[in-house]
Design a protein around this motif. Structure first.
Motif, short mmCIF file in Angstrom:
data_model
loop_
_atom_site.label_atom_id
_atom_site.label_comp_id
_atom_site.label_asym_id
_atom_site.label_seq_id
_atom_site.Cartn_x
_atom_site.Cartn_y
_atom_site.Cartn_z
N PRO A 158 -9.96 11.26 -2.44
CA PRO A 158 -11.41 11.18 -2.65
C PRO A 158 -12.14 12.27 -1.88
O PRO A 158 -11.73 12.67 -0.79
N MET A 190 -15.74 8.94 3.87
CA MET A 190 -15.96 7.54 4.20
C MET A 190 -15.00 6.64 3.43
O MET A 190 -14.62 5.57 3.92
N GLU A 191 -14.60 7.05 2.22
CA GLU A 191 -13.66 6.26 1.44
C GLU A 191 -12.27 6.24 2.07
O GLU A 191 -11.49 5.32 1.84
N LEU A 192 -11.95 7.24 2.87
CA LEU A 192 -10.62 7.34 3.47
C LEU A 192 -10.37 6.26 4.52
O LEU A 192 -9.22 5.95 4.84
N LYS A 193 -11.44 5.69 5.07
CA LYS A 193 -11.26 4.68 6.11
C LYS A 193 -10.51 3.45 5.61
O LYS A 193 -9.89 2.73 6.39
N ASN A 194 -10.57 3.21 4.31
CA ASN A 194 -9.86 2.07 3.72
C ASN A 194 -8.58 2.48 3.01
O ASN A 194 -8.00 1.67 2.29
N LEU A 195 -8.15 3.73 3.21
CA LEU A 195 -6.99 4.22 2.48
C LEU A 195 -5.84 4.65 3.40
O LEU A 195 -4.93 5.34 2.94
N GLU A 196 -5.86 4.25 4.66
CA GLU A 196 -4.76 4.68 5.53
C GLU A 196 -3.44 4.12 5.01
O GLU A 196 -3.35 2.96 4.59
N ASP A 201 -15.18 11.93 -0.68
CA ASP A 201 -16.00 11.32 0.36
C ASP A 201 -15.10 10.86 1.51
O ASP A 201 -14.26 9.97 1.34
N ARG A 223 0.83 -1.20 0.00
CA ARG A 223 0.00 0.00 0.00
C ARG A 223 0.87 1.26 0.00
O ARG A 223 0.59 2.22 -0.72
N ARG A 250 -2.13 4.98 2.34
CA ARG A 250 -2.14 5.00 0.88
C ARG A 250 -1.76 6.40 0.40
O ARG A 250 -2.34 7.40 0.85
#
Length: 301
Positions: free
Chosen positions: A107, A111-117, A109, A98, A119
């Motif tokens: 992004p 909420m999308e950041l929760k899966n992008l730590e 939104d 990652r 990244r």
């Protein structure tokens, strides 16, 4: 007493008892009642001796199986650590992939950041240096220095702070928080690093970081003094008027006289092999002692 004996003798002779029998009875009467002494009780020595071996055998059996729990438990913990090590290695591999991925646009939104730590993301906009926040105390992330200092008992580590600056994203129309990087304590005042206060629109690449909770023994944040000890994105965003979005700027964002970027720590501790050796070693040692005591002893010992 003598008269009673004579009378008893006459009675016995009249009943046909011989002289010898009469004399015996008379002697027992003259002797008087038996002397007081300890009463005779049945001895329990025989039953106690019979019960003792059985009780001792029961105690040994309980101790034997109870002590067996030690190597069994140690083996179970060692096996659990094997599974934990596999999980940690997979997590490290995912994290490394990652971190090394190509940057993607930030992004809109949250909420999308929760899966992008961790990244990398890219943004374009400008800084608002009037609302800097300071996370302190911090030390500079320098992989080369840390590799040289590995194994030393002491090292000279410079203390300072991370400079967190609001950043207005032109394309998204939102403001976020950017960790520009490390400055030493003597450079905490922005007046001492005016050359590093970037003006105008810039392109940035940074890693997404999520909010964090206060860990034990970590002091509380002090917004009044502008001292932040952990990332409380809600409080930081409320104070600066930004969205609760946070990125660590990469090292390429560094400018002369400004904060040193690339301060993201992405290392995960993997000490499971030490735990595996410890638990399996304890299992082997206690198994040997158990076998030597309970299975190899001579019969009757």
């Amino acid at each position: 007493m003598a008269a009673a004996a004579r009378v008893l003798g006459q009675v016995l002779r009249a009943a046909g008892a011989g002289p010898a029998s009469a004399r015996a009875v008379r002697r027992s009467v003259l002797a008087g009642p038996p002397r007081a002494g300890p009463a005779w009780r049945p001895s329990r020595c025989g039953s106690s001796a019979a019960e003792a071996p059985a009780t001792k055998g029961e105690d040994d059996s309980f101790l034997q199986w109870f002590l067996l729990l030690i190597p069994v438990t140690a083996f179970g913990l060692g096996t659990w650590q094997v599974q934990r090590r596999k999980w940690k290695l997979k997590l490290i591999e995912e994290l490394e992939s990652r971190v090394m991925a190509e940057p993607v646009p930030l992004p809109a939104d949250p909420m999308e950041l929760k899966n992008l730590e961790y990244r990398p993301v890219k943004v374009r906009g400008h800084f608002d240096h009037s609302k800097e926040l300071y996370m302190m105390p911090r030390t500079m992330v320098d992989p080369a220095r840390e590799a040289q200092a590995a194994g030393r008992l002491s090292s000279s580590v410079q203390s300072g702070a991370y400079v967190i600056t609001p950043f207005h994203c032109t394309d998204l129309g939102i403001s976020i928080l950017v960790n520009r990087g490390f400055v030493p304590r003597k450079k905490l005042n922005p007046d001492t690093r005016q050359k590093g206060q970037v003006e105008g629109e810039v392109d940035l690449v940074g890693m997404v970081r999520l909010t964090e909770t206060r860990k034990p023994f970590v002091p509380e944040n002090n917004p009044e003094r502008n001292h932040w000890h952990y990332r409380d994105l809600e409080a930081m965003a409320k104070l600066t008027g930004t969205d609760p979005i946070f990125i660590d700027a990469d090292f390429k964002s560094t400018v002369p006289g400004g904060p040193i970027g690339g301060q993201t720590r992405v290392t995960l501790r993997n000490e499971h092999m030490q735990y595996i050796i410890t638990w399996y070693g304890l299992c082997a040692a206690t198994s040997y002692l158990w076998f030597k005591k309970f299975l190899r002893r001579a019969p009757g010992t």
